[in-house]
Design an enzyme around this catalytic site. Structure first.
Site, PDB file in Angstrom:
ATOM      1  N   GLY D 201      68.917  85.549  62.055  1.00  0.00           N
ATOM      2  CA  GLY D 201      68.749  86.837  62.733  1.00  0.00           C
ATOM      3  C   GLY D 201      67.357  87.055  63.303  1.00  0.00           C
ATOM      4  O   GLY D 201      66.657  86.100  63.628  1.00  0.00           O
ATOM      5  N   ASP D 226      79.637  83.281  64.909  1.00  0.00           N
ATOM      6  CA  ASP D 226      78.872  83.741  63.754  1.00  0.00           C
ATOM      7  C   ASP D 226      77.406  83.500  64.047  1.00  0.00           C
ATOM      8  O   ASP D 226      76.983  82.358  64.202  1.00  0.00           O
ATOM      9  CB  ASP D 226      79.286  82.982  62.491  1.00  0.00           C
ATOM     10  N   LEU D 227      76.637  84.551  64.109  1.00  0.00           N
ATOM     11  CA  LEU D 227      75.236  84.469  64.514  1.00  0.00           C
ATOM     12  C   LEU D 227      74.465  83.431  63.693  1.00  0.00           C
ATOM     13  O   LEU D 227      74.392  83.536  62.465  1.00  0.00           O
ATOM     14  CB  LEU D 227      74.568  85.847  64.369  1.00  0.00           C
ATOM     15  N   ASP D 228      73.892  82.438  64.359  1.00  0.00           N
ATOM     16  CA  ASP D 228      73.062  81.416  63.727  1.00  0.00           C
ATOM     17  C   ASP D 228      73.817  80.598  62.680  1.00  0.00           C
ATOM     18  O   ASP D 228      73.203  80.010  61.786  1.00  0.00           O
ATOM     19  CB  ASP D 228      71.794  82.041  63.104  1.00  0.00           C
ATOM     20  N   GLU D 229      75.145  80.571  62.788  1.00  0.00           N
ATOM     21  CA  GLU D 229      75.942  79.842  61.803  1.00  0.00           C
ATOM     22  C   GLU D 229      76.646  78.635  62.413  1.00  0.00           C
ATOM     23  O   GLU D 229      77.428  77.966  61.744  1.00  0.00           O
ATOM     24  CB  GLU D 229      77.011  80.774  61.185  1.00  0.00           C
TER      25      GLU D 229
END
Lengths: 283, 283, 283, 283
Positions: D201, D226-229
């Site tokens: 994030g 999925d953010l940064d996943e």
């Protein structure tokens, strides 16, 4: 254990992989890992390492090796098959500083070194207790440059007796004769305490300190008759600064030496290293 | 800007820090950072770098420098005070490969290089457009070993005209004469594309490839009259393997060269480097 | 041994260094090394570590400590003097995996760890032989979360009996109670097998494998009551790739854990670490 | 150019390599490089990348692709052949900080990035001059989370117009919608300025500073919803210490971001990356 490794070296040409993989498939072998390298796609040297599993490998061995001959001849291959269940016998030579020996013993105890440490030979008594406490035979053979030949006679006798496949010089501070080296071509691994080709020869940490380098290193290589000029297997380095004197560099360097030598030995034991001219291909 | 840096070198003895810090305190200076180093607590050389802030530094300058003289004499000090607001003038010399020049220009544009890039001198036209587009004067001075002296006459003229404090050889492939080097002692920074003292001289990547090393490096150092033997400022390395030929090593090496040179230049500009004999202390 | 270390923490203001260095000079102390750090030159926190030598230090001790009080009060200092000859007593807690314990024992044997390893406490018998063979007392105290308090009562008793200054959790897989932790504030060092704050808590290698990271790490930190959230002392990482499964990562990670923990312990023993809020300053 | 790359994914079973290499041999293709990986020798997933040369590749293409179908069906393969002469079209998205964009432009100029940089899209004007001076179209499209859909409509139009194969988010600080991401599955590469999964994030450097870590990092990954996943392609780290504040970490981090992103993009362009579940195999 039904696992084995195929190591092949030959002039590059179309059809090699097809021929070898077809051969393995026809003998019910499943390829587990495969690495290849071509010096130069136009007529350079070709290298391949194939790790495979084959049911009833033990019974198949002689059949495999016999039947591969025509393929090998067609492509003009140098080749060997190494069987994982044939654990290699390893001798460790050490002088007064035990850190590299210790690292190898430790890895071996943890099951990370797939070898039988057959014996340790030293020109000092320093490591005896530690070695014998692990149930490994320890031989003290005093050595210096004047008695080199007598020393090597004794060493060779022991190496034959224990059927040694690999000699590791874990900071053994004696030079070996060309006869000895020739007898164990590409089977003697040394650790040199510098980032070769910097600081070839004696007292590399002291010379590194004198030169004012900002990093020191260690190099593991196969031993040849040119001092510290053999095929390099692995190198690593660590940072130093103006606060570190020769003694500090030695401390920092020892931990680099330990890991660089351990990696080289492990790769050799896993048949990952092919020597070509004065270089190594590490698969 | 009221910030300055005190650089002192003297024989170690008790009372140095007390004397200097008392002096600064009495002149209303606040110590912002301080680094010191003693070669040997028993009579070795002592080095200290103190960064301080002092209100109205501009007015205080001559007073500070005059009043420090007796302390300097008592302790037999070599010393200087560097004022942060006196931005250094820097000349960059480059030949055909622009990667190191580019890195410096980039850092400078981002405000990370506290210098005035006064001019770029090259024996090739390659970099002209890029340099001039940033408003920096570019001088093309063809060079080769037969006209070394004429070339240096022109270069010195320009360096004087632009009042240059620091020369950076950003892959400048010409050797400088002893006269030239002597004139800019400890003020010429070079980047050598190997991990010195390995591969001194020409074609280090090719020689690294021939030797079969597993790591390549770069070294930034002050230029002296012994080729690639000057005081080392910074070094770094990168991994290579048997798949990397000389050309690959060059690519990998260039990114190491860029960062190693940029760090050395930055440290010089921040007055962090003290040269002692053939070594550097980097605070 | 006439060597000692001054550790000071106070609000930044002009004159601190002058006052302390004058004080040391007047007591015939020679400053051997000095490191300082200011959070913020305008009224931030100031930290300094001074290593000095003083003839007849033993006789001087109480005089030094008494006479420094007025200076400390003037600048509102938190301070202590650590005497190098007061070797710290260290307890090592370990569970089933001995690699970190082994590294510490090894460094200690080589004379690189200036501590007295007073005892080893374990909830497994695994390491007994190795520890006792070095003449170090080994205590087996079974532990699990239901009997935490009884276990800690026994542990505290032993720690008092051996006058322990520092507890090292060398892969001790039990959580300590807040009472226990509070009793040894900033004197318990743990090694966590991940690059914190990634993979806090259990099974970090497995989770690293699941996430598909390309590097794994280890972190040494002081223990607080927030699991894996204490002040970080040191971290390092190693490369992994898609060929490495959870088990391989564990092997690679163990060698990182060993060196990261050993460095943290060494720095603590040399009084190089100052804790401020939830961070460390490592001089 | 007669070079191509075979990428295959299928359940492991004996005979795959034999079948594929026989096929290539029969079509006069010479294998230049080959990498393979098996998740699990007993029925796991099998991956192989073969780089080959084939005379008159252009004429052979449709024949090759048609004739391979039966083999692919027999082994239940997902496969594709990528032709080196089909240079990929790349779009770069950037916000206000240009360092990652610059690195890509530089690599591209030096001929190290085998792609056509078709266009640059930015929600800031910062980079326009630099991009246009290289003859690359630059589109300024203001963006914020309230107009996300309108923005993406314009972006998609441009991406179609330029027939873009790969989108690189070179520090583009806007979140993309699931529709957009779904449209470019495994074809959007992002650089996140932390060592994931640490500091997912916003503001990772600030949070790294708050946590007091001793190393900071950067991660390049394929974008998923999925953010940064998303699947991690490459990571690297750099050392920091207590002297480095958030701003310093940002500077140190930027140079890590640059190289980590450049490597990931290069590997993608060379068809070295296979995505499997949420991980990457990088050959």
């Amino acid at each position: 254990e039904n696992r084995a490794r195929f190591l092949i070296k030959c002039p590059d040409q179309p059809g090699i992989v097809a021929a070898v993989s077809k051969f393995l498939y026809e003998h019910n072998a499943n390829i587990v890992a495969s690495d290849q390298f071509t010096m130069n796609p136009e007529g350079g040297e070709f290298f391949i390492r194939i790790e495979f599993e084959c049911p009833d490998l033990k019974e198949q061995v002689s059949k495999l090796e016999t039947r591969f001959v025509p393929i090998a001849e067609k492509f003009n291959m140098e080749w060997k098959i190494m069987y994982v269940r044939d654990i290699k016998n390893m001798a460790i030579f050490v002088s007064n500083e035990p850190h590299c020996l210790l690292e190898l013993l430790w890895e071996w105890q943890s099951g990370d070194l797939m070898a039988n440490i057959a014996l340790v030979i030293s020109n000092h008594e320093t490591a005896r207790e530690m070695v014998e406490s692990l149930g490994i035979p320890f031989y003290y053979i005093p050595a210096n440059k004047d008695i080199r030949h007598q020393v090597e006679v004794k060493q060779k006798q022991l190496l034959e007796q224990y059927e040694v496949d690999l000699i590791v010089l874990a900071r053994y501070m004696q030079i070996l004769t060309p006869e000895f080296v020739g007898h164990f071509e590409n089977r003697i691994i040394n650790i040199h305490h510098s980032f070769l080709p910097a600081f070839i020869g004696a007292k590399p940490y002291e010379r590194a300190y004198q030169r004012g380098v900002k990093m020191i290193g260690a190099t593991s290589h196969y031993v040849t008759n040119d001092l510290d000029e053999g095929p390099i297997i692995e190198q690593n380095i660590g940072r130093v600064d103006h606060r570190d004197n020769g003694e500090d560099m030695k401390k920092i360097g020892q931990s680099i030496e330990r890991s660089v030598l351990a990696r080289a030995v492990k790769w050799h034991l896993e048949d990952r290293i092919i020597v070509y001219k004065n270089k190594t291909i590490v698969f």
